[in-house]
Design an enzyme around this catalytic site. Sequence first.
Site, PDB file in Angstrom:
ATOM      1  N   LEU A  95       0.738  -1.215  -0.096  1.00  0.00           N
ATOM      2  CA  LEU A  95       0.151  -0.193  -0.078  1.00  0.00           C
ATOM      3  C   LEU A  95       0.779   1.261   0.031  1.00  0.00           C
ATOM      4  O   LEU A  95       1.727   1.268   0.765  1.00  0.00           O
ATOM      5  CB  LEU A  95      -0.792  -0.060   1.244  1.00  0.00           C
ATOM      6  N   ASP A  96       0.583   2.197  -1.034  1.00  0.00           N
ATOM      7  CA  ASP A  96       1.135   3.532  -0.925  1.00  0.00           C
ATOM      8  C   ASP A  96       2.782   3.449  -1.094  1.00  0.00           C
ATOM      9  O   ASP A  96       3.453   4.203  -0.586  1.00  0.00           O
ATOM     10  CB  ASP A  96       0.836   4.266   0.043  1.00  0.00           C
TER      11      ASP A  96
END
Length: 310
Positions: A253-254
């Site tokens: 994530l990210d």
Amino acid sequence: MTIPTASLSAGVSAAPGTSPAGDAGSRRFILKLSCPDQAGIVHAVTGELLAQGGNILTSAQHGDADHQRFFMRIEFECAEPRPVQALRAAFAPLAQRLSMDWELVDAQRKTRVLLLVSRLGHCLNDLLFRVQTGHLAIEIPAIVSNHRDFYQLAASHDIPFHHFPLLHATEAQKLAQERRIQELIEEQQIDLVVLARYMQILSPQMCRYLEGRAINIHHSFLPSFKGARPYHQAHERGVKLIGATAHYVTSDLDEGPIIEQDVARIDHSMTPDQLVAIGRDVECVTLARAIQWHAEHRVLLNGHRTVVFR
């Protein structure tokens, strides 16, 4: 549900990587490649393009000494229209011999982009305006959202709006919704998916499906200010710079390969709401640049990093 709008255009769009003129071909092309570094790559590549009647217009290259890998982007034109498939077939033996990851595309064909959005519309509105005014040369065949908030905005740009709700956000429902998005991607022959403040975490399966062809935008405070109200958290800590990061989507994530970042300087006199407004402007500009560079085939993946030929 799909909110109907006026037709985007007459006729049938070209398939990804094909010429808009069909079998008539094109005259202008872009080649990008990466391969293990060794002597003679530039000579071999330019020689092959010359043999195919290509005249080089621009060329950029980079050697990664840490990983012994070579990267190159060439824009070239031919005196007579050529089918892109024929040029690919001619270049393939050299690419295989040098163990290349490569792509050769028709420079005249616009990238087809699917926009995903939730309830924050600043990036969506900015991208639509840039396309409408000719400052971003992409096509947007559809917009997808888990809310109905922006169907009128989509309609004002004559773009079909697809409302795929997530009422309870169970795993089964999320996977079913992602299958609907995949079906739309295949149906519309989408080249790039943009998470324009789409506030949903994609499944690992969806991330693998979109590998190298999905871009996300987020504030650059990560991992310092995770969760809700990041600008308010930053205000509490008295930060002096805020910014945004555009990156490729991965299952981490990210943390995908970064394409572009930008910052804005702030000071103690600004309120959290002012930080939000400044941050949104930075997000819009950063995302637009990342999309433009991807659409112009200027971005090459280098493991967890990118090489961007601006």
